[in-house]
Design a protein around this motif. Structure first.
Motif, PDB file in Angstrom:
ATOM      1  N   UNK A 445     -69.683  26.313 -22.622  1.00 58.24           N
ATOM      2  CA  UNK A 445     -70.160  25.708 -21.575  1.00 58.24           C
ATOM      3  C   UNK A 445     -71.579  24.997 -22.272  1.00 58.24           C
ATOM      4  N   UNK A 446     -71.234  24.149 -22.243  1.00 60.28           N
ATOM      5  CA  UNK A 446     -72.606  23.535 -23.646  1.00 60.28           C
ATOM      6  C   UNK A 446     -73.674  22.665 -23.303  1.00 60.28           C
ATOM      7  N   UNK A 447     -74.773  22.977 -23.184  1.00 56.11           N
ATOM      8  CA  UNK A 447     -76.076  21.684 -22.349  1.00 56.11           C
ATOM      9  C   UNK A 447     -76.700  20.730 -23.304  1.00 56.11           C
ATOM     10  N   UNK A 448     -76.519  19.808 -23.208  1.00 51.72           N
ATOM     11  CA  UNK A 448     -77.391  18.163 -23.991  1.00 51.72           C
ATOM     12  C   UNK A 448     -78.196  17.698 -23.013  1.00 51.72           C
ATOM     13  N   UNK A 449     -79.412  17.194 -24.340  1.00 49.45           N
ATOM     14  CA  UNK A 449     -80.282  16.728 -23.546  1.00 49.45           C
ATOM     15  C   UNK A 449     -79.516  14.937 -22.961  1.00 49.45           C
ATOM     16  N   UNK A 450     -78.598  14.360 -22.706  1.00 47.64           N
ATOM     17  CA  UNK A 450     -78.006  13.931 -22.799  1.00 47.64           C
ATOM     18  C   UNK A 450     -76.542  13.718 -22.955  1.00 47.64           C
ATOM     19  N   UNK A 451     -75.956  12.931 -21.515  1.00 46.68           N
ATOM     20  CA  UNK A 451     -74.572  13.913 -20.888  1.00 46.68           C
ATOM     21  C   UNK A 451     -73.593  12.273 -21.985  1.00 46.68           C
ATOM     22  N   UNK A 472     -64.650  17.053 -21.351  1.00 49.75           N
ATOM     23  CA  UNK A 472     -66.011  16.301 -20.263  1.00 49.75           C
ATOM     24  C   UNK A 472     -66.158  16.037 -19.191  1.00 49.75           C
ATOM     25  N   UNK A 473     -66.773  17.144 -18.310  1.00 45.74           N
ATOM     26  CA  UNK A 473     -65.853  17.097 -16.586  1.00 45.74           C
ATOM     27  C   UNK A 473     -66.714  15.914 -15.957  1.00 45.74           C
ATOM     28  N   UNK A 474     -66.975  15.219 -14.572  1.00 37.11           N
ATOM     29  CA  UNK A 474     -67.761  14.636 -14.715  1.00 37.11           C
ATOM     30  C   UNK A 474     -69.400  14.836 -14.976  1.00 37.11           C
ATOM     31  N   UNK A 475     -69.846  15.909 -15.031  1.00 34.85           N
ATOM     32  CA  UNK A 475     -71.391  15.933 -15.577  1.00 34.85           C
ATOM     33  C   UNK A 475     -71.866  15.968 -16.882  1.00 34.85           C
ATOM     34  N   UNK A 476     -70.679  15.193 -17.655  1.00 39.21           N
ATOM     35  CA  UNK A 476     -70.839  14.865 -19.472  1.00 39.21           C
ATOM     36  C   UNK A 476     -71.570  15.897 -20.293  1.00 39.21           C
ATOM     37  N   UNK A 491     -59.338  16.771 -16.717  1.00 41.55           N
ATOM     38  CA  UNK A 491     -60.470  16.348 -16.795  1.00 41.55           C
ATOM     39  C   UNK A 491     -60.352  15.920 -18.780  1.00 41.55           C
ATOM     40  N   UNK A 492     -60.729  14.493 -18.855  1.00 41.58           N
ATOM     41  CA  UNK A 492     -60.284  13.998 -20.265  1.00 41.58           C
ATOM     42  C   UNK A 492     -60.902  15.001 -21.318  1.00 41.58           C
ATOM     43  N   UNK A 493     -60.337  14.981 -22.550  1.00 40.85           N
ATOM     44  CA  UNK A 493     -60.227  15.810 -23.499  1.00 40.85           C
ATOM     45  C   UNK A 493     -60.635  14.408 -24.738  1.00 40.85           C
ATOM     46  N   UNK A 494     -61.950  14.693 -25.257  1.00 41.11           N
ATOM     47  CA  UNK A 494     -62.173  13.840 -26.808  1.00 41.11           C
ATOM     48  C   UNK A 494     -61.757  14.265 -28.198  1.00 41.11           C
TER      49      UNK A 494
END
Length: 538
Positions: A445-451, A472-476, A491-494
């Motif tokens: 699980x990743x976290x970034x400043x901009x979803x 990419x779930x709803x949270x971005x 959820x869509x896979x980018x």
């Protein structure tokens, strides 16, 4: 028909509807293409994993494009009848959504004959189609964190039965006492693709109900009189792994297997074991065991200290070299300075029974041997056949990452990159993503400043997911799937991590950062006959 890239060894065929998906699935089963390894059918897609040394994605697409998908699949002779207590929490809501009474909802559900279209989400979870169109209802707006095992539910055009307690957003009509998944049964999944399914109301008189009794799960018996290791400490349970459990997608079971396959293979070479001999996968440090016998072990993977102690001596051992143990020796692993996972092999192998043909431990599906925790007795096989000389020339396959490092992972864009804005794609590839403590063998699980920004909030029908997929779930905020990922996802896979970087992904620790580097722009796969194969690796 569209052909979309998933990874370097996987593509997704997008079709008009479920009938075409099942027709293509049946066509490939009846007339296989050399090089196809596995197929995962879903609502309107078929995910295909193939061997690029046998066939290219373009040649595979060319073969599929010529197939006749007009044929209807003949009904199966297998009929499964499911008794239901129609007392679900969402029964009244479904009635309101459909404009029917509760009694009419139950009547229409029990009057329908369903077909198992495909399996996924969890082992034994079958997506059932063919029900009354009046019962097509959306998922709940707020998914539940826990849906009880045996819950009978609706979502969109599908009906299904939850095989285990799990989160979910389907509308619950009732519950069944039947077990959808039983590892002691053959096959373990009650629903198999193509089976016909009917539900009946348990509360109506005049129907006998035969609930088969479950066999008690046979637990591995520890033999302390035989050669063994006794686990003294395991802050995180150690799990047995091999190279994976293949051929079980029809039951909704993914491959699982060692997260760092190179380190797994190296550990076995160190002690001279045959390829794919079971190893213990250790996460972080603190694992400790006492040997009751003479043994030779090998450790590869995360960079950690290995201390061997007895009543009369103590020394630090090195990974990537054979380590001789005497009875009474205590081996302790320190916290790794770099990497996340180590692989412990013992010459002759651990005495561990395979489950569904593999000793891999799937932590999401809860399939595999028992984990090793404090107090566990790990019996040793001490097998002589197939052994070779120990290896003293092994080295790590790559530089291991540590907390604070920026790790670059090559990715293949697809299959749903076009669900995202150009800004969203640039956010994925231009921003650093921090690895969070919520990561596991299922995914990072990743976290970034901009979803990551999507074009809209459309709902994606469930489709197959691959090891390394970036969902990419709803949270971005992205989730990078690892070996224990669910077989299908909504959820869509980018994009997906290139196969040659999956071992590296399995070693990235918490608080490291990931930079995603696309191998090229997103593009659909063009069908090309007689495409020549180039053996050059990227």
């Amino acid at each position: 028909m569209r052909f979309l890239p998933v990874s370097l060894t996987t593509l997704l065929v997008e079709l008009a509807d479920l009938d075409q998906t099942l027709a293509l699935f049946a066509s490939l089963d009846a007339d296989p293409v050399e090089g196809i390894e596995e197929t995962v059918p879903a609502a309107r897609t078929l995910m295909i994993r193939f061997r690029p040394e046998k066939i290219t994605a373009q040649a595979l697409a060319a073969d599929i494009a010529t197939r006749d998908l007009s044929a209807k699949i003949a009904p199966s002779d297998n009929l499964v009848e499911i008794p239901v207590h129609y007392d679900g929490e969402d029964l009244a809501d479904v009635a309101e959504l459909t404009g029917l009474s509760v009694e009419e909802v139950i009547q229409r559900h029990t009057d329908s004959e369903f077909t198992v279209a495909f399996c996924g989400f969890a082992p034994g979870f079958g997506y059932l189609v063919g029900g009354d169109p009046a019962l097509h209802v959306p998922r709940r707006q707020s998914p539940r964190t826990r849906i009880p095992m045996g819950s009978v539910a609706l979502a969109g055009a599908f009906s299904g039965v939850y095989p285990q307690n799990s989160p979910g957003g389907w509308q619950i009509l009732g519950t069944t006492p039947l077990k959808m998944w039983d590892i002691e049964r053959d096959p373990g999944a009650l629903f198999q693709p193509g089976y016909r399914v009917r539900f009946f109301d348990m509360n109506k008189p005049g129907r006998s109900i035969d609930i088969p009794s479950s066999k008690p799960v046979a637990k591995a018996v520890a033999n302390t009189s035989a050669a063994h290791f006794e686990v003294l400490a395991a802050p995180m349970p150690a799990v047995f792994q091999d190279l994976g459990r293949f051929g079980q997608t029809g039951q909704g079971v993914s491959a699982s297997g060692a997260l760092d396959r190179a380190a797994f293979n190296t550990a076995n070479r160190i002690v001279g074991n045959p390829a794919n001999t079971s190893c213990l996968e250790l996460t972080l440090g603190g694992f400790s065991f006492k040997s009751a016998t003479r043994a030779v072990i090998g450790v590869a993977g995360a960079s950690c200290t290995i201390t061997v102690k007895s009543d009369v001596y103590s020394f630090d051992a090195s990974p990537y070299a054979p380590i001789s143990l005497e009875p009474g020796d205590v081996v302790t692993f320190g916290n790794p300075a770099k990497g996340m996972r180590s692989y412990l092999a013992v010459r002759g192998g651990f005495d561990v029974a395979p489950v569904l043909g593999s000793t891999a431990t799937d932590t999401l599906a809860v399939v595999g041997p028992q984990s090793a925790t404090a107090g566990s007795i790990l019996n040793l096989r001490q097998e002589k056949a197939g052994l070779t000389s120990v290896s003293i020339n092994e080295v790590p396959a790559f530089d291991l990452p540590q907390a604070g490092d920026v790790v670059t992972l090559d990715i293949v864009l697809g299959p749903r990159t076009d669900w995202f804005t150009q800004k969203g794609i640039e956010t994925l590839t231009g921003q650093l993503w921090q690895v969070t403590p919520q990561s596991s063998r299922v995914g990072i699980r990743l976290a970034g400043e901009v979803p990551v920004e999507r074009k809209d909030s459309a709902e994606l029908p469930s489709e197959g997911t691959a090891n390394g997929a970036i969902q990419i779930p709803h949270s971005g905020q992205p989730v990078l799937f690892l070996a224990d990922h669910p077989l299908t996802g909504g959820y869509p896979v980018i994009g997906a991590v290139a196969e040659y970087h999956l071992d590296l992904a399995g070693q990235i620790p918490v608080n490291a950062k990931i930079q995603f580097r696309p191998l090229g722009p997103f593009a659909e796969i063009t069908a090309m006959k007689n495409t020549e194969f180039s053996g050059d690796k990227p």
